[in-house]
Design an enzyme around this catalytic site. Structure first.
Site: not given
Ligand SMILES: *Cc1c(COP(=O)(O)O)cnc(C)c1O
Length: 432
Positions: A144, A239, A267
């Site tokens: 994701y 990511d 985060k």
């Molecule tokens: C949470 C998450 C996102 C998206 O971040 P948001 O602040 O919710 O838009 C993207 N990549 C990873 C790996 C994530 O865990």
């Protein structure tokens, strides 16, 4: 167990918010029942509107790595608060923040602040496309990367349990440019690259996946991707929105010998306020406007309160490397205890863990990719989730999520979680 106040709030919410929540997984659809509404949180505990207390194992999906309402972060925000809350102009803290990120994450030479992980990944791919002049990217099934159109193809997290991995509203044109491969399958990536010569701008992945439940890269997988990218002029994007500052102060890349070209962060980087960032090789980042032609902007980017919180968080983590040892010890105690209880119950469920992230999968098969993760017994997970909630432990309301420990835990609290796990297991296996 009844949660009257939460239920009333949810009924009101459903009238005016789609599905009653501002982010899908919160609605508890993957586990059944109605969501509990949170009133407050302190240290290792979260409290709901019905006055119940839970041990926190989500921690806002990662950001609250030091526990809730941590004084250091509170003080940084309240100090910043005195000087107004947004200027839309450059500030000293943004420079401090960028310097700190560059010093903590060696592959990052330049960095741009944004407001969410979604913005970070969306922008990083745009840079890769602008730099290479190519359109396509490869992502992995079950990873994701936020909710930008081009990532909602075989996406993980809430997109799994909602059953809309290919969301309506994402055009076929966009979807055509996103190629997918199974995680840990280097041969599949090689085939995609050969079938699309000189067309792939980027390979993006969670180097450790949190969004199909926790899944680790197998030995050689990341190294293999690095080699493919080098051979074909493809930009490798890690990511690390979840893993950044969590698995080490340099993220997962701080623990392995593979460096990405670009990294996305979120985060923890905001200390609980809405922040994201993307950064990497200077020659790539110099493509970003106004240094270069790739446009990306944000009215609230580098927001002073968000920078104050993030700076306090990252400074603490930079200066306290023992944080990661402590978190790993908590993780190890929990893992050992859960495994022992599972064996006692005669069910050797798969538990994937690294440091302070873990997922207990309701399957006894190894989980190394999305197909494996989907073999888990989801109704059994739903019963486990509620059995734990009833016993005062707040888990992620979906099998396809990682849990996140905080330093506010103690060995005693972990033993409470283990006692709850033992009882919950008995309850759900008898019911089965
Ligand atoms: C949470 C998450 C996102 C998206 O971040 P948001 O602040 O919710 O838009 C993207 N990549 C990873 C790996 C994530 O865990």
């Amino acid at each position: 167990m009844t949660h009257n106040v939460s239920q009333q709030l949810f009924d009101r919410a459903k009238q005016v918010i789609p599905g009653g929540v501002n982010s899908p997984v919160r609605a508890f659809r993957a586990v059944g029942g109605s969501p509990i509404f949170i009133k407050s949180a302190q240290g290792p505990y979260i409290f709901d509107e019905d006055g119940r207390r839970y041990i926190e194992l989500i921690n806002s999906w990662g950001p609250m790595i030091l526990g809730h309402a941590q004084e250091l972060i509170q003080k940084a925000i309240s100090d910043a608060l005195q000087h107004s809350f947004s200027y839309g102009a450059p500030t000293r803290r943004e420079v401090d923040m960028a310097e700190l990120i560059v010093s903590m994450v060696p592959s990052i030479e330049k960095v741009r602040m944004v407001n969410s992980g979604t913005e970070a990944t969306m922008s990083a791919v745009r840079v890769a496309r602008g730099f290479t002049g190519r359109d396509k990217m490869i992502k992995f099934e079950g990873c994701y990367h936020g909710h930008a159109d081009s990532f909602l193809i075989a996406a993980g997290s809430g997109a799994i349990t909602n059953g809309v991995p290919d969301s309506p509203g994402v055009t076929r044109g966009v979807a055509n440019d996103t190629l997918t491969a199974p995680f840990n399958d280097l041969a599949a990536v090689q085939l995609l690259v050969e079938a699309n010569p000189a067309q792939i701008a980027a390979i993006i992945l969670e180097p450790v996946v949190g969004n199909m439940g926790l899944v680790l890269p197998q030995p050689g997988f990341l190294e293999g991707l690095r080699t493919i990218c080098d051979q074909h002029g493809i930009v490798l994007i890690f990511d690390e929105v979840m893993t950044g500052f969590r698995l080490s102060k340099a993220g997962y890349q701080g623990l392995v010998d593979v460096k990405p070209d670009l990294t996305t962060l979120g985060k923890i980087i905001g200390g609980g306020l809405p922040v994201g960032a993307y950064g990497g090789r200077a020659d790539l980042m110099n493509y970003v406007s106004p240094a270069g032609p790739v446009y990306q902007a944000g009215t609230l980017s580098g927001n002073p309160l968000a920078m104050a919180a993030g700076l306090a968080m990252l400074t603490y983590l930079d200066e306290h490397p023992e944080t990661y040892t402590t978190l790993d010890q908590f993780g190890s105690r929990l893992e050992g205890g859960i495994r022992a209880e599972n064996r006692k119950a005669g069910r050797d469920f798969t538990l994937n863990r690294i440091g302070s992230m873990y997922t207990l999968f309701m399957t006894e098969q190894p989980v190394t990719n999305f197909a494996d993760a989907k073999s888990a017994d989801l109704p059994l997970f739903g019963r486990y989730f509620h059995a734990m909630l009833d016993r005062g432990v707040y888990l992620a309301p979906s099998q396809f999520e990682s849990l996140f420990l905080s330093t506010a835990l103690t060995n005693e609290l972990i033993d409470e979680v283990l006692a709850a796990h033992s009882e919950a297991l008995q309850e759900i296996l008898v019911a089965a």
